[in-house]
Design a protein around this motif. Structure first.
Motif, PDB file in Angstrom:
ATOM      1  N   GLY A 210      54.847  24.062  29.886  1.00  0.00           N
ATOM      2  CA  GLY A 210      56.021  23.260  30.192  1.00  0.00           C
ATOM      3  C   GLY A 210      56.430  23.380  31.647  1.00  0.00           C
ATOM      4  O   GLY A 210      55.843  24.143  32.429  1.00  0.00           O
ATOM      5  N   ASN A 211      57.450  22.609  31.999  1.00  0.00           N
ATOM      6  CA  ASN A 211      58.002  22.659  33.346  1.00  0.00           C
ATOM      7  C   ASN A 211      58.850  23.926  33.492  1.00  0.00           C
ATOM      8  O   ASN A 211      59.736  24.189  32.683  1.00  0.00           O
ATOM      9  N   TYR A 212      58.561  24.715  34.521  1.00  0.00           N
ATOM     10  CA  TYR A 212      59.246  25.997  34.674  1.00  0.00           C
ATOM     11  C   TYR A 212      60.721  25.823  35.010  1.00  0.00           C
ATOM     12  O   TYR A 212      61.527  26.713  34.732  1.00  0.00           O
ATOM     13  N   ALA A 213      61.087  24.687  35.602  1.00  0.00           N
ATOM     14  CA  ALA A 213      62.487  24.481  35.982  1.00  0.00           C
ATOM     15  C   ALA A 213      63.302  23.940  34.809  1.00  0.00           C
ATOM     16  O   ALA A 213      64.389  24.444  34.510  1.00  0.00           O
ATOM     17  N   SER A 214      62.770  22.899  34.132  1.00  0.00           N
ATOM     18  CA  SER A 214      63.534  22.251  33.059  1.00  0.00           C
ATOM     19  C   SER A 214      63.259  22.835  31.681  1.00  0.00           C
ATOM     20  O   SER A 214      63.991  22.549  30.728  1.00  0.00           O
ATOM     21  N   ARG A 215      62.191  23.634  31.536  1.00  0.00           N
ATOM     22  CA  ARG A 215      61.802  24.201  30.234  1.00  0.00           C
ATOM     23  C   ARG A 215      61.518  23.096  29.228  1.00  0.00           C
ATOM     24  O   ARG A 215      61.854  23.204  28.048  1.00  0.00           O
ATOM     25  N   GLN A 216      60.892  22.033  29.697  1.00  0.00           N
ATOM     26  CA  GLN A 216      60.531  20.939  28.810  1.00  0.00           C
ATOM     27  C   GLN A 216      59.033  20.709  28.856  1.00  0.00           C
ATOM     28  O   GLN A 216      58.365  21.009  29.857  1.00  0.00           O
TER      29      GLN A 216
ATOM     30  N   LYS B  63      51.502   3.643  25.439  1.00  0.00           N
ATOM     31  CA  LYS B  63      51.885   4.948  24.919  1.00  0.00           C
ATOM     32  C   LYS B  63      53.303   5.256  25.379  1.00  0.00           C
ATOM     33  O   LYS B  63      53.810   4.659  26.338  1.00  0.00           O
ATOM     34  N   ALA B  64      53.957   6.163  24.678  1.00  0.00           N
ATOM     35  CA  ALA B  64      55.277   6.655  25.077  1.00  0.00           C
ATOM     36  C   ALA B  64      55.116   8.099  25.524  1.00  0.00           C
ATOM     37  O   ALA B  64      54.499   8.917  24.829  1.00  0.00           O
ATOM     38  N   VAL B  65      55.660   8.410  26.685  1.00  0.00           N
ATOM     39  CA  VAL B  65      55.608   9.766  27.227  1.00  0.00           C
ATOM     40  C   VAL B  65      57.027  10.313  27.217  1.00  0.00           C
ATOM     41  O   VAL B  65      57.924   9.735  27.849  1.00  0.00           O
ATOM     42  N   VAL B  66      57.253  11.400  26.481  1.00  0.00           N
ATOM     43  CA  VAL B  66      58.595  11.956  26.320  1.00  0.00           C
ATOM     44  C   VAL B  66      58.599  13.422  26.737  1.00  0.00           C
ATOM     45  O   VAL B  66      57.562  14.086  26.766  1.00  0.00           O
ATOM     46  N   GLN B  67      59.803  13.902  27.071  1.00  0.00           N
ATOM     47  CA  GLN B  67      60.023  15.306  27.402  1.00  0.00           C
ATOM     48  C   GLN B  67      60.702  15.983  26.216  1.00  0.00           C
ATOM     49  O   GLN B  67      61.737  15.512  25.749  1.00  0.00           O
ATOM     50  N   VAL B  68      60.127  17.073  25.748  1.00  0.00           N
ATOM     51  CA  VAL B  68      60.628  17.778  24.573  1.00  0.00           C
ATOM     52  C   VAL B  68      61.094  19.170  24.996  1.00  0.00           C
ATOM     53  O   VAL B  68      60.345  19.897  25.653  1.00  0.00           O
ATOM     54  N   PRO B  69      62.328  19.572  24.632  1.00  0.00           N
ATOM     55  CA  PRO B  69      62.806  20.920  24.985  1.00  0.00           C
ATOM     56  C   PRO B  69      61.955  22.000  24.328  1.00  0.00           C
ATOM     57  O   PRO B  69      61.321  21.781  23.292  1.00  0.00           O
ATOM     58  N   GLU B  70      61.973  23.181  24.947  1.00  0.00           N
ATOM     59  CA  GLU B  70      61.154  24.281  24.445  1.00  0.00           C
ATOM     60  C   GLU B  70      61.539  24.678  23.020  1.00  0.00           C
ATOM     61  O   GLU B  70      60.697  25.149  22.253  1.00  0.00           O
ATOM     62  N   ALA B  71      62.808  24.468  22.645  1.00  0.00           N
ATOM     63  CA  ALA B  71      63.252  24.853  21.307  1.00  0.00           C
ATOM     64  C   ALA B  71      62.624  23.983  20.221  1.00  0.00           C
ATOM     65  O   ALA B  71      62.547  24.403  19.054  1.00  0.00           O
TER      66      ALA B  71
END
Length: 363
Positions: free
Chosen positions: A256-262, A214-222
């Motif tokens: 999401g992550n509270y610091a990175s907003r992702q 699987k691929a695990v990615v970080q997606v911005p809140e926008a």
């Protein structure tokens, strides 16, 4: 009177030959223009047109096994046995690590001894209570004797239940003295050695399934609301020869992550020719974001000068070098972000003789 110089015939011959030599040398040093340098070169020309292109948003992440399980223990003790190394394949239920548990074994023996006595006492209390109960029904025993016998029986039974609870707790702790593989897979991380101290909650090994990835990615809140479970995406892995695989979004973290907003998004790769894909590789997930009108040009139309990219536009039968800013590559065509307007004509294939200002003749 003006002075008249008179030369002999040999001197006149010598002067004449010198003058002719000088004129010949001057005529030799003068370059003759090469009319072929400005001859128009036949080229293929086309007008830049925008076409509908599927736009893709890119998100970076990492390739992982479909299941990744850190293994730890609730028991603090010395590692007495470690049967695997990084890269070893393990099967579900296989014992991988053993932790010293002599203290728990001693406690278990003590509890078993007390439990044996408590069960004997419970048996006696039960027999005595049943006897007093029969006498009490026959009016041959007092109410106090009956109550005392009943209380003794219930106290003995509670003692047995308490010791059984202690024994179950010890057995549960002893289960953590051995660490078994919860899945069939590979040991991808080894964080302890024989003789090291095992600390509760600290991973000793990491086991991962590599048959499914699987691929695990970080997606911005926008962008997170663009994703939905079941979406079909493309996964590109540069380290595996720029392979592209289809994937399906299987999980979207609700928080999401509270610091990175992702937000973390997991994409399951379909079981089709995994090839050179390996866990830990850098990956990019391409998610469709709609259709836009985009200018693209053939890759062979581009010229590079250092870090600059350009192409030749044709104006008044002249090739003019135009620097452009490029975007994504789609097959053998390159997206042009700026520097070229729709309708402008450009040369589709560049030859080695092409230069800025070169006269051209469209075919």
């Amino acid at each position: 009177m003006p002075t008249v110089f008179r030369y002999s015939r040999p001197v006149l011959v010598a002067l004449t030959l010198g003058l002719m030599t000088t004129l010949t040398a001057c005529s030799t040093d003068t370059a003759i223009p090469d009319s072929s340098a400005d001859a128009p070169i036949p080229v293929d020309v086309i007008a830049a047109t925008a076409t509908a292109q599927q736009q893709m948003l890119r998100y970076t992440g990492t390739i992982q096994g479909a299941q990744r399980v850190p293994l730890s223990t609730k028991l603090m003790g010395i590692v007495t046995e470690l049967n695997v190394e990084t890269g070893d394949r393990v099967r579900k239920g296989q014992t991988l690590v053993r932790v010293r548990s002599e203290n728990l074994e001693a406690q278990k023996r003590q509890v078993n001894a007390r439990l044996q006595g408590a069960r004997a006492a419970l048996q006696n209390a039960k027999i005595n209570f049943e006897r007093i109960q029969r006498l009490y029904k026959q009016k041959s025993a007092t109410k106090k004797a009956f109550d005392d016998a009943q209380t003794a029986y219930e106290r003995a039974r509670a003692q047995v239940e308490a010791l059984n609870g202690q024994l179950a707790e010890i057995n549960e702790m002893l289960a953590y003295a051995t660490v078994d593989a919860p899945i069939t897979g590979y040991v991808v991380d080894k964080r302890t050695e024989e003789g090291a101290l095992a600390v509760p909650g600290q991973p000793l090994l990491v086991v991962e399934t590599l048959d499914a990835l699987k691929a695990v990615v970080q997606v911005p809140e926008a962008d997170i609301n663009r994703f939905a479970t079941g979406d079909s995406v493309t996964v590109e892995v540069g380290a595996a020869g720029n392979v592209a695989r289809r994937g399906v979004v299987t999980q979207i973290d609700p928080a999401g992550n509270y610091a990175s907003r992702q937000f973390k998004v997991q994409v399951r790769l379909l079981r089709q020719n995994m090839g050179a894909l390996k866990s830990g590789m850098y990956a990019q997930v391409l998610h469709p974001s709609g259709v836009e009108q985009t200018l693209t040009v053939p890759e062979e139309a581009l010229v590079t000068r250092g870090q600059l990219t350009g192409l030749f536009v044709v104006k008044d039968s002249t090739a003019l070098l135009r620097w452009i800013r490029t975007g994504e590559q789609r097959g053998n065509r390159i997206e042009v972000l700026s520097g070229l307007r729709q309708g402008e004509r450009y040369i589709t294939s560049i030859s080695g003789r092409m230069r800025d200002g070169q006269p051209v003749r469209p075919r």
